[in-house]
Design a protein around this motif. Structure first.
Motif, PDB file in Angstrom:
ATOM      1  N   TYR A  18       0.910  -1.202  -0.047  1.00 54.54           N
ATOM      2  CA  TYR A  18      -0.040  -0.102  -0.198  1.00 54.54           C
ATOM      3  C   TYR A  18       0.722   1.253   0.100  1.00 54.54           C
ATOM      4  O   TYR A  18       2.084   1.207   0.551  1.00 54.54           O
ATOM      5  N   VAL A  39      -3.342   1.037  -7.985  1.00 54.27           N
ATOM      6  CA  VAL A  39      -3.553   2.403  -7.175  1.00 54.27           C
ATOM      7  C   VAL A  39      -3.198   3.813  -7.727  1.00 54.27           C
ATOM      8  O   VAL A  39      -3.623   5.036  -7.361  1.00 54.27           O
ATOM      9  N   VAL A  58      -3.600   3.663   0.266  1.00 58.40           N
ATOM     10  CA  VAL A  58      -4.268   3.129  -1.015  1.00 58.40           C
ATOM     11  C   VAL A  58      -3.380   1.766  -1.247  1.00 58.40           C
ATOM     12  O   VAL A  58      -2.259   1.659  -1.681  1.00 58.40           O
ATOM     13  N   TYR A  60      -2.833  -2.213  -2.825  1.00 61.98           N
ATOM     14  CA  TYR A  60      -3.306  -3.020  -3.991  1.00 61.98           C
ATOM     15  C   TYR A  60      -3.995  -4.064  -3.547  1.00 61.98           C
ATOM     16  O   TYR A  60      -3.908  -4.914  -2.686  1.00 61.98           O
TER      17      TYR A  60
END
Length: 304
Positions: A18, A39, A58, A60
């Protein structure tokens, strides 16, 4: 102070990659990408969220980018409820007591599912792009127009569709991007930056299972039986929810998100962006941010 980097954290079955950015003390917002995407889909939206004091996280999704399954013997299920559970386990691993979630496509479905199960308090805001709630049932009625829109679902039910996903994924996904954005030409550079995430060794298996299981054409994950039963028993969502739908979306027709108010016990808003296709956060980031930021800024976040 701004903090931007890629990190990894473990859930029960995944090592999730992330990216985290924005003010360290900002209210947390988890942004979930869809298919076929990653992302990078949120890059044009993040500055607006950071500018109003939000920290963005964010990840994946399973089967995308650097995210990996922890064990080789774990079935690569792409079941939508698995994505919802992934979100809640991801938030648990990060020790987020409360957070907002913004999802597009698969990510929108995960956001709805997690909001339905976890409820208001754990999730402070739910924003869903390009998908309506209550559209996961394999017995749902659909217009012939939507049946036509879902051609790629039906194609992946065939062996030749599976071969396309496995062996020509870049050709397949580039075609999807082209037809799902009828009024906007996406550059090769933009596609290539995201297509690297489709090289994940689990991508094809997760994708094929996700679309087949939706129509009863693949086995479900038995560990999610209780989770699925909770969703079926009470599909109402208490979390304040915003739906943003492109008015020219040729994947999920805007009519598929109409008339869903009965599923929401909290504040519910729906905004249709005229002339915009399936990726509004990429095609019309300012219009999306102008709706999303006031929604996320309203109602105080619960304690982090």
């Amino acid at each position: 102070m701004e903090n931007t980097n890629q990190k990894f954290i473990e859930t029960s079955s995944l090592l999730v990659a992330y990216e985290i950015s924005g003010p360290d003390d900002g209210n947390p917002v988890v942004l979930l990408h869809g298919w076929p995407d990653d992302v990078r889909t949120w890059d044009r939206i993040l500055p607006a969220l950071h500018g109003c004091g939000m920290q963005t996280i964010v990840p994946y999704l399973r089967g995308f980018g650097p995210t990996r399954f922890l064990r080789s013997d774990t079935k690569r299920f792409g079941q939508l409820s698995a994505l919802g559970q992934d979100l809640l386990e991801f938030a648990d691993a990060l020790k987020l007591r409360s957070f907002a979630v913004v999802g597009h496509d698969w990510g929108a479905r995960a956001a709805y599912i997690a909001s339905c199960v976890a409820g208001f308090g754990r999730i402070s805001h739910c924003a869903a792009l390009s998908v309506g709630w209550g559209t996961n049932d394999p017995n749902q009625s659909m217009s012939l127009k939507q049946v036509q829109n879902y051609w790629y679902h039906w194609y992946m039910a065939l062996d030749r569709g599976v071969e396309l996903v496995r062996n020509d994924r870049d050709v397949f996904t580039r075609y999807i991007w082209n037809i799902w954005n009828p009024g906007w030409e996406i550059s090769d550079d933009e596609f290539d930056r995201t297509a690297v995430s489709f090289a994940n060794p689990d991508w094809a298996e997760v994708v094929v299972h996700s679309y087949r299981v939706r129509w009863g054409l693949a086995p479900t994950d038995p560990t999610l039986a209780d989770f699925e039963e909770r969703l079926a028993r009470n599909p109402e969502i208490s979390v304040p929810t915003l739906v943003i739908h492109g008015g020219a979306d040729p994947c999920n027709d805007p009519s598929t998100s109409e008339g869903k108010q009965r599923f929401f016990k909290g504040n519910y808003q729906r905004v249709v962006l005229d002339g915009i296709g399936h990726f509004p956060q990429r095609e019309a980031p300012m219009e999306v941010a102008n709706v999303l930021v006031p929604f996320l800024s309203a109602n105080n976040f619960a304690i982090k």
